[in-house]
Design a protein around this motif. Structure first.
Motif, PDB file in Angstrom:
ATOM      1  N   GLU A  47      -9.335  11.131   8.261  1.00 12.20           N
ATOM      2  CA  GLU A  47      -8.711  12.403   8.274  1.00 12.20           C
ATOM      3  C   GLU A  47      -9.524  13.706   8.807  1.00 12.20           C
ATOM      4  O   GLU A  47      -9.151  14.369   9.595  1.00 12.20           O
ATOM      5  N   MET A  95      -5.512   2.703  -5.403  1.00 11.33           N
ATOM      6  CA  MET A  95      -6.732   2.970  -4.616  1.00 11.33           C
ATOM      7  C   MET A  95      -7.879   3.452  -5.184  1.00 11.33           C
ATOM      8  O   MET A  95      -7.967   4.273  -6.110  1.00 11.33           O
ATOM      9  N   ASP A  96      -9.166   2.685  -4.987  1.00 13.17           N
ATOM     10  CA  ASP A  96     -10.332   2.947  -5.726  1.00 13.17           C
ATOM     11  C   ASP A  96     -10.853   4.282  -4.827  1.00 13.17           C
ATOM     12  O   ASP A  96     -10.498   4.674  -3.832  1.00 13.17           O
ATOM     13  N   ARG A  97     -12.251   4.559  -5.441  1.00 13.54           N
ATOM     14  CA  ARG A  97     -12.711   6.004  -5.216  1.00 13.54           C
ATOM     15  C   ARG A  97     -13.140   5.718  -3.478  1.00 13.54           C
ATOM     16  O   ARG A  97     -13.062   6.445  -2.784  1.00 13.54           O
ATOM     17  N   GLU A 120     -12.174   3.838  -1.101  1.00 15.50           N
ATOM     18  CA  GLU A 120     -10.997   3.731  -0.338  1.00 15.50           C
ATOM     19  C   GLU A 120     -10.215   5.216  -0.096  1.00 15.50           C
ATOM     20  O   GLU A 120     -10.017   5.576   0.829  1.00 15.50           O
ATOM     21  N   GLU A 121     -10.294   5.910  -1.169  1.00 10.99           N
ATOM     22  CA  GLU A 121      -9.979   7.360  -1.147  1.00 10.99           C
ATOM     23  C   GLU A 121     -10.872   8.069  -0.057  1.00 10.99           C
ATOM     24  O   GLU A 121     -10.499   8.966   0.620  1.00 10.99           O
ATOM     25  N   ILE A 122     -12.076   7.885  -0.213  1.00 10.21           N
ATOM     26  CA  ILE A 122     -13.231   8.782   0.477  1.00 10.21           C
ATOM     27  C   ILE A 122     -13.005   8.307   1.948  1.00 10.21           C
ATOM     28  O   ILE A 122     -13.199   9.002   2.797  1.00 10.21           O
ATOM     29  N   GLU A 123     -12.924   6.924   2.274  1.00  8.63           N
ATOM     30  CA  GLU A 123     -12.745   6.414   3.560  1.00  8.63           C
ATOM     31  C   GLU A 123     -11.392   6.977   4.275  1.00  8.63           C
ATOM     32  O   GLU A 123     -11.570   7.383   5.514  1.00  8.63           O
ATOM     33  N   LYS A 124     -10.525   7.149   3.703  1.00  6.66           N
ATOM     34  CA  LYS A 124      -9.323   7.823   4.059  1.00  6.66           C
ATOM     35  C   LYS A 124      -9.510   9.165   4.393  1.00  6.66           C
ATOM     36  O   LYS A 124      -9.062   9.655   5.474  1.00  6.66           O
ATOM     37  N   GLU A 125      -9.997   9.895   3.360  1.00 12.90           N
ATOM     38  CA  GLU A 125     -10.362  11.318   3.683  1.00 12.90           C
ATOM     39  C   GLU A 125     -11.286  11.445   4.812  1.00 12.90           C
ATOM     40  O   GLU A 125     -10.970  12.543   5.595  1.00 12.90           O
TER      41      GLU A 125
END
Length: 554
Positions: free
Chosen positions: A13, A1-3, A5-10
């Motif tokens: 939430e 997971m790139d950065r 995608e990680e921000i989008e996931k967070e």
């Protein structure tokens, strides 16, 4: 997971935490753009910094038109004023200059705009009530008497047909003061739309001939290099915005207007490089703080693309979008008028953060009357506090890089291009005035805004919320009740001293120039030099080209 995608996931939430907890089901800008609760790098994932933002003084100029911006020179404080008589306006200008104003701007009265005379009983009582009466060269001379017009620019806020006349009076006064016209600095508003949709002018000309006269002034001043330091036109989107349109429409109307003038001059055989560098803009500073900042940033990028991509301009000096602002008079209220001070300050702050070159701050009493001396000094001090006490001038484009501001800048640009396409599909600016299409757009926007205020959806302090019964005493400023007689005597004296036969010969010469559709400026310069008054010249325009009745479509 790139950065990202990680921000989008967070973010997903986090969004669960605010579900059902917000004050409204949807949040929008003043222009109706839906906005999220939070913006992140994900919203700018396709955002190429160098291509879309860049650096100050470099394409696409989003962050400012000059490399140093306010670290080199802060914006010009140009207070728009005029009332009563030229002598009284001169006194107000001297006061403002003494108190730190760095540019002069003449608000002319309705008779000057319409090319009418104080001797006309239909309009005579209006002399000087809504601006300074500039019906002849001696009046212009009185307005600038004792002021350093060779060092500080003067803006003449007068429209298209009347602009050719008033500007020529000023140019002759400038030369009579012993100055070289090549050094003359300033601006003529000269805006076709201001007296079409901003307000309707009495006994006006048709749009095509007003466009022709506006371009005559541009051609004579700039392309022909008679007044090379003068800005012969100021596309005044502020006046359109005052009629109820939103930020998207404001920019689209302004750019459509500029395109119409550019194309007309190109059809005359002029090269764009001969004049485009002296086209100026006068924008509104309205209530939606971030939308206004993003609007100014988007405008610079749109103009850059228009010049480079549509017209093939390559000179970097001709790609920049320079603009003046005026805080939004339509947002001021007669109820609780001291609250207007707060509105004006926030609007001015948005303009400064948006990279303005020149600014007028309204006076808090303008919903009641022309500005009093006390109110206009406070308006001046508002700008001076921004310049001297807040430190906002220390950093260039301090909101650049904000995820929200950058996203909103992109969104506004895209919507302006779309709306500009609608105008061009409808036939362009002149055609949409003739068919009434622009009037319908204005009416629709005005009625939408009216309904929102009446329903309470748009809050206005003192009008539909936080209403009080308390009456705050405001000293209402009154203009000189003797202004009509003073100006009649000024004209009578001029006519008694001038060579009336010479004036008649030149008026006949102007008729022939108009019939041949030639540039009127050389002859108008002769006429005002010899003492012709504004109505004599304007009446020739009306005689040759007729009067126009606007096609108002609801």
């Amino acid at each position: 997971m790139d950065r990202l995608e990680e921000i989008e996931k967070e973010e997903r939430e986090w969004a669960k935490l605010i579900e059902g907890c917000e004050r409204k089901p949807e949040f929008k800008t003043y222009s109706g753009i839906p906005v999220k609760a939070l913006y992140t790098p994900v919203d700018l994932k396709d955002h190429d910094y160098l291509e879309k933002v860049g650096f100050p003084g470099k394409p696409p100029y989003v962050r400012g038109v000059y490399p140093t911006m306010y670290r080199g020179k802060v914006w010009t404080t140009r207070m728009f004023s005029g009332f009563g008589t030229p002598e009284e306006t001169n006194e107000r200008w001297k006061l403002l200059y003494k108190e730190g104003q760095t540019g002069f701007s003449a608000a002319v009265d309705s008779l000057t705009q319409a090319g009418m005379s104080p001797f006309d009983p239909r309009v005579g009582p209006e002399v000087g009530t809504d601006g300074v009466p500039l019906y002849c060269k001696p009046a212009v001379a009185a307005m600038v008497e004792g002021l350093p017009i060779d060092k500080i620019g003067v803006a003449l806020v007068v429209e298209d047909a009347a602009a050719t006349i008033t500007a020529s009076m000023y140019f002759n006064v400038y030369m009579e003061r012993g100055f070289d016209l090549k050094t003359c600095m300033g601006t003529t508003q000269n805006d076709l739309l201001s007296m079409s949709i901003g307000c309707l002018q009495y006994r006006s000309l048709d749009p095509a001939h007003r466009l022709k006269l506006a371009c005559d002034l541009i051609e004579w001043c700039t392309a022909d290099k008679n007044v090379p330091k003068w800005n012969p036109i100021n596309f005044t989107t502020y006046n359109y915005r005052e009629g109820g349109i939103d930020a998207i429409q404001e920019l689209a109307f302004g750019f459509a207007n500029a395109i119409e003038h550019i194309n007309h001059l190109l059809e005359r055989g002029r090269k764009i490089e001969e004049f485009v560098g002296r086209l100026a803009f006068h924008l509104s500073a309205h209530n939606d703080f971030f939308e206004e900042i993003a609007k100014y940033r988007a405008a610079r990028r749109i103009w850059y693309k228009l010049m480079k991509d549509r017209y093939g301009v390559t000179d970097p000096r001709l790609l920049i979008f320079r603009f003046h602002i005026q805080t939004a008079g339509s947002t001021l209220t007669r109820q609780q008028p001291m609250v207007n001070i707060v509105r004006i300050a926030y609007q001015a702050l948005a303009a400064a953060l948006g990279g303005v070159q020149s600014m007028h701050t309204n006076s808090y009493d303008e919903a009641l009357c022309l500005p009093s001396e006390e109110a206009v000094l406070l308006a001046l001090r508002t700008q001076q506090v921004l310049k001297e006490e807040t430190n906002i001038t220390n950093v260039i484009d301090p909101l650049g890089g904000s995820y929200y501001v950058e996203w909103l800048t992109d969104e506004i640009e895209e919507r302006v291009w779309q709306y500009l396409g609608k105008i061009e599909e409808a036939g362009g600016l002149t055609k949409t005035l003739e068919t009434g299409w622009l009037y319908k757009e204005m009416t629709t926007a005005f009625n939408k805004r009216r309904r929102m205020i009446e329903s309470g959806e748009e809050k206005v302090i003192g009008v539909n919320c936080y209403v009080t019964d308390e009456e705050i005493p405001i000293r209402v400023f009154r203009t000189n009740p003797n202004a009509q007689e003073i100006e009649k005597k000024r004209i009578e004296k001029l006519m008694a001293e001038r060579d009336n036969r010479k004036v008649e010969e030149l008026l006949d010469k102007l008729r022939k120039v108009c019939e041949r559709e030639e540039n009127v400026m050389p002859t108008v310069m002769e006429l005002t030099r010899e003492g012709a008054i504004n109505q004599e010249i304007y009446d020739v325009y009306r005689e040759v080209w007729g009067e126009w009745k606007a096609n108002i479509v609801f």
